[in-house]
Scaffold this active site. Sequence first.
Site, PDB file in Angstrom:
ATOM      1  NE  ARG A 139      -7.454  -8.888   0.376  1.00 31.11           N
ATOM      2  CZ  ARG A 139      -7.153  -8.028  -0.588  1.00 31.11           C
ATOM      3  NH1 ARG A 139      -6.250  -7.074  -0.367  1.00 31.11           N
ATOM      4  NH2 ARG A 139      -7.740  -8.103  -1.766  1.00 31.11           N
ATOM      5  CE  LYS A 179      -4.352  -1.892   1.540  1.00 33.29           C
ATOM      6  NZ  LYS A 179      -5.462  -1.912   2.530  1.00 33.29           N
TER       7      LYS A 179
END
Length: 331
Positions: A313, A278
């Site tokens: 994840r 991210k």
Amino acid sequence: MSYYRPLVQHGENRPEGALPLISGALWFTEVEVLDRGAPPRIMPAGLLPEEVRHRLTARRATIAGLDMTQPQIMGILNVTPDSFSDGGQHDNVAAACEAALQMVADGASIIDVGGESTRPGAELVPEEEEIRRTAPVIEAIRARSEVPISIDTRKAVVLAEALEAGASLTNDVSGFTFDPALAPLTAQAGVPACIMHAQGDPATMQDDPTYENVLLDVYDFLSDQIDRLEAIGVVREQIVVDPGIGFGKTLDHNLTLLRNLSLFHGLGCPILLGVSRKGFIGKLGHEPDAAARAPGSIAVGLAAIGQGVQFLRVHDVAETAQAVRLWQAVR
């Protein structure tokens, strides 16, 4: 209302009075007590209210057949043309299926299939297109593997087709706020559900995210949504929570949530963390290329499982699995 964050520790020699975190190898002797409008304070764990004590220490039920006393790696399989770091890489059924099977071989214990990009600025994908992207891939994976499969969707129609194809878990980035039919279908199907927090829609969520108290606001949202799902028949023991790092949060919001992840054990549910590649990792790690952010993603993931998080994840399954094995050996 008070909130209780266990100050998590590890080691074989536990002091007298230490409480096990979710009946696992981690433990705590103190909690940080948080109240809106008051400074935090430290309290001995032995003074916890009984209900809070039970939620922090009780063993979690298996989710989709997976043991919640061990970290589980969820492999990300985006079958989209525009996801932020892997869009277009799995643009046909055969390629997507092989990628999923490779992730299982590399150490993933569950595969998360998504057909709608939820990166900042992403636009809504029509239901028919999302089904076209996801259902055949899920069916192909299921034909060759028994690995649990989660469907990353906000839409009930997409979930229905995914379940028919062999999906095992509902993973909704809107926290069951987008489609009112999704929660009842999840309850009717009797599958586990992952509730994620997001402020706003992907198209606008990063415009100006604001909170009164990001940690407690996210906690309250997840608590309310758990109660809502329970009320329509989803068993709390089969609910997973995700604080939604990067979904309507600034860098400071993300860091506050990451430093305090153990608070969310008070919800009585397993915790899923999705930070892989991210933007905040790129910013802090000085890495503009999303595909080169595995080291930073792994560092944050290991810090999270040190707070008892059960699901990571990730895009980089093999690298994460190796890091987790070493983390476990050292701990």
